[in-house]
Design a protein around this motif. Structure first.
Motif, PDB file in Angstrom:
ATOM      1  N   TYR A  33       0.861  -1.196   0.000  1.00 57.20           N
ATOM      2  CA  TYR A  33       0.000   0.000   0.000  1.00 57.20           C
ATOM      3  C   TYR A  33       0.895   1.243   0.000  1.00 57.20           C
ATOM      4  O   TYR A  33       1.129   1.856   1.049  1.00 57.20           O
ATOM      5  CB  TYR A  33      -0.923  -0.010   1.230  1.00 57.20           C
ATOM      6  CG  TYR A  33      -1.805  -1.230   1.302  1.00 57.20           C
ATOM      7  CD1 TYR A  33      -3.034  -1.257   0.640  1.00 57.20           C
ATOM      8  CD2 TYR A  33      -1.413  -2.371   2.001  1.00 57.20           C
ATOM      9  CE1 TYR A  33      -3.844  -2.381   0.681  1.00 57.20           C
ATOM     10  CE2 TYR A  33      -2.207  -3.495   2.046  1.00 57.20           C
ATOM     11  CZ  TYR A  33      -3.431  -3.500   1.381  1.00 57.20           C
ATOM     12  OH  TYR A  33      -4.228  -4.626   1.419  1.00 57.20           O
ATOM     13  N   PRO A  34       1.431   1.601  -1.165  1.00 56.30           N
ATOM     14  CA  PRO A  34       2.452   2.661  -1.222  1.00 56.30           C
ATOM     15  C   PRO A  34       1.969   4.032  -0.757  1.00 56.30           C
ATOM     16  O   PRO A  34       2.796   4.871  -0.392  1.00 56.30           O
ATOM     17  CB  PRO A  34       2.867   2.676  -2.696  1.00 56.30           C
ATOM     18  CG  PRO A  34       1.794   1.950  -3.433  1.00 56.30           C
ATOM     19  CD  PRO A  34       1.204   0.985  -2.489  1.00 56.30           C
ATOM     20  N   ASP A  92      -5.901 -14.502   4.510  1.00 57.40           N
ATOM     21  CA  ASP A  92      -6.005 -13.263   3.750  1.00 57.40           C
ATOM     22  C   ASP A  92      -4.772 -12.404   4.063  1.00 57.40           C
ATOM     23  O   ASP A  92      -4.507 -12.116   5.235  1.00 57.40           O
ATOM     24  CB  ASP A  92      -7.281 -12.521   4.172  1.00 57.40           C
ATOM     25  CG  ASP A  92      -7.576 -11.299   3.309  1.00 57.40           C
ATOM     26  OD1 ASP A  92      -6.625 -10.627   2.863  1.00 57.40           O
ATOM     27  OD2 ASP A  92      -8.769 -10.998   3.094  1.00 57.40           O
ATOM     28  N   PRO A  93      -3.999 -12.000   3.051  1.00 60.39           N
ATOM     29  CA  PRO A  93      -2.785 -11.226   3.345  1.00 60.39           C
ATOM     30  C   PRO A  93      -3.057  -9.930   4.086  1.00 60.39           C
ATOM     31  O   PRO A  93      -2.172  -9.412   4.785  1.00 60.39           O
ATOM     32  CB  PRO A  93      -2.169 -10.978   1.965  1.00 60.39           C
ATOM     33  CG  PRO A  93      -3.245 -11.254   0.981  1.00 60.39           C
ATOM     34  CD  PRO A  93      -4.152 -12.246   1.607  1.00 60.39           C
ATOM     35  N   ARG A  94      -4.266  -9.407   3.976  1.00 62.01           N
ATOM     36  CA  ARG A  94      -4.585  -8.167   4.700  1.00 62.01           C
ATOM     37  C   ARG A  94      -4.434  -8.343   6.205  1.00 62.01           C
ATOM     38  O   ARG A  94      -4.198  -7.363   6.923  1.00 62.01           O
ATOM     39  CB  ARG A  94      -6.004  -7.697   4.348  1.00 62.01           C
ATOM     40  CG  ARG A  94      -6.162  -7.212   2.925  1.00 62.01           C
ATOM     41  CD  ARG A  94      -7.606  -6.818   2.630  1.00 62.01           C
ATOM     42  NE  ARG A  94      -8.510  -7.962   2.718  1.00 62.01           N
ATOM     43  CZ  ARG A  94      -9.827  -7.885   2.564  1.00 62.01           C
ATOM     44  NH1 ARG A  94     -10.395  -6.708   2.321  1.00 62.01           N
ATOM     45  NH2 ARG A  94     -10.590  -8.964   2.647  1.00 62.01           N
ATOM     46  N   GLN A 119      -4.282  -2.406   7.276  1.00 57.05           N
ATOM     47  CA  GLN A 119      -5.541  -3.105   7.067  1.00 57.05           C
ATOM     48  C   GLN A 119      -6.115  -3.645   8.380  1.00 57.05           C
ATOM     49  O   GLN A 119      -7.330  -3.681   8.575  1.00 57.05           O
ATOM     50  CB  GLN A 119      -5.344  -4.241   6.071  1.00 57.05           C
ATOM     51  CG  GLN A 119      -5.051  -3.778   4.655  1.00 57.05           C
ATOM     52  CD  GLN A 119      -6.263  -3.076   4.059  1.00 57.05           C
ATOM     53  OE1 GLN A 119      -7.340  -3.638   3.966  1.00 57.05           O
ATOM     54  NE2 GLN A 119      -6.076  -1.822   3.646  1.00 57.05           N
ATOM     55  N   VAL A 120      -5.242  -4.085   9.276  1.00 52.39           N
ATOM     56  CA  VAL A 120      -5.697  -4.577  10.579  1.00 52.39           C
ATOM     57  C   VAL A 120      -6.376  -3.446  11.353  1.00 52.39           C
ATOM     58  O   VAL A 120      -7.456  -3.634  11.924  1.00 52.39           O
ATOM     59  CB  VAL A 120      -4.512  -5.159  11.376  1.00 52.39           C
ATOM     60  CG1 VAL A 120      -4.946  -5.560  12.786  1.00 52.39           C
ATOM     61  CG2 VAL A 120      -3.922  -6.358  10.643  1.00 52.39           C
ATOM     62  N   SER A 152      -0.593 -10.029  14.196  1.00 52.96           N
ATOM     63  CA  SER A 152      -0.956  -8.627  13.973  1.00 52.96           C
ATOM     64  C   SER A 152      -1.826  -8.108  15.116  1.00 52.96           C
ATOM     65  O   SER A 152      -1.690  -6.945  15.532  1.00 52.96           O
ATOM     66  CB  SER A 152      -1.659  -8.453  12.631  1.00 52.96           C
ATOM     67  OG  SER A 152      -2.868  -9.174  12.567  1.00 52.96           O
ATOM     68  N   LEU A 153      -2.714  -8.940  15.658  1.00 50.46           N
ATOM     69  CA  LEU A 153      -3.504  -8.519  16.808  1.00 50.46           C
ATOM     70  C   LEU A 153      -2.624  -8.377  18.049  1.00 50.46           C
ATOM     71  O   LEU A 153      -2.855  -7.485  18.877  1.00 50.46           O
ATOM     72  CB  LEU A 153      -4.634  -9.517  17.057  1.00 50.46           C
ATOM     73  CG  LEU A 153      -5.709  -9.552  15.961  1.00 50.46           C
ATOM     74  CD1 LEU A 153      -6.652 -10.726  16.173  1.00 50.46           C
ATOM     75  CD2 LEU A 153      -6.489  -8.246  15.908  1.00 50.46           C
TER      76      LEU A 153
END
Length: 282
Positions: A35-36, A90-92, A98-99, A109-110
């Protein structure tokens, strides 16, 4: 207005000590590859808003476990951060922007959300590179409190931890000493590498070889001689028909891991690539 959050430079991270690696900033740097236009300051401000909401309550609580219970209640019940049980791969779920936006993630990530909020509130929460699902740990008077960020920060007892570890230890149940070693705090570098390894695995499954190569490349920015990442980038380069890059990485891999199980096959592949190189040049 405070200072805007500045993301680090990939080219300086390898030289930084583990404790000096900025965790959230580097996780957002990973996300910026995909996400540049990512605005890092937006997510830093979001974390700070979680902290500001919690601080009056947390300052009135003394024991760390009760502080942590309040943090978990706010993050998982009031704000709705949750494990993505439906689309786990899901890569997100590995990209922190995104998280924060979807309030969905995977265990690591959480855990990053939990750790960032807790540490800013003075609660010394650490990550645990537990086999299978990433966990978090908090020191308490008589040991450690281990929690599962993928399931609302639920505390886990020793027996459940042993059962969770068992399939990853050849069916053996770890004794107390082995379990404590497994529960050692994860370094920032280990956490970031695990995020990238997760992404690499997702992209290999999807045959997205450019992204798989990028994920392995970013591991090497953190750990230049990480042998698995050298091999993985080489194999992705082969899928992309980038023979020069594959030759370089395979040669380095075989130099660092000459006795690896896959070394004979990869040595044959390197010989084949080297033999083909003059023909390609012609």
């Amino acid at each position: 207005m405070g200072d805007r959050l500045t993301l680090p430079d990939w080219n300086v991270l390898a030289a930084q000590a583990d404790e000096a690696l900025p965790l959230l900033e580097t996780a957002l740097l990973i996300a910026r590859d995909e996400y540049p236009d990512l605005d890092a300051d937006l997510y830093d401000t979001l974390v700070q808003s979680h902290v500001a909401h919690l601080r009056p309550q947390i300052d009135l609580i003394d024991p760390w476990p009760l502080k942590m219970a309040a943090i978990n209640r706010h993050l998982f019940e009031e704000l709705g951060y949750s494990g993505d049980h439906e689309e786990y791969y899901d890569p997100r779920n590995s990209y922190m922007n995104q998280v924060f936006e979807r309030r969905l993630g995977n265990p690591i990530s959480l855990a990053m959300v939990q750790m960032e909020v807790a540490r800013r509130l003075g609660v010394p929460l650490d990550g645990v590179s537990f086999p299978g699902h990433f966990l978090v740990r908090l020191p308490v008077d008589d040991g450690i409190l281990v929690m599962d960020p993928f399931n609302g920060g639920r505390p886990l007892g020793a027996d459940e931890l042993r059962e969770r570890a068992r399939p990853h230890l050849g069916g053996d149940i770890p004794d107390d000493n082995a379990l404590l070693r497994i529960l050692d705090p994860a370094t920032h570098r280990a956490i970031l590498v695990r995020i990238l390894r997760n992404l690499h695995g997702v992209y290999v499954e999807r045959d997205e070889w450019d992204r798989a190569a990028r994920s392995a490349d970013r591991v090497l920015k953190l750990m230049p001689d990480q042998t698995d990442a050298l091999r993985d980038r080489a194999l992705a380069y082969l899928k992309m028909d980038y023979a020069q890059g594959a030759r370089h990485d395979l040669a380095r891999y075989l130099q660092l891991a000459p006795d690896a199980k896959d070394a004979p096959d990869l040595r044959d592949k390197l010989i084949e690539l080297n033999a083909a190189a003059p023909r390609r040049m012609n």
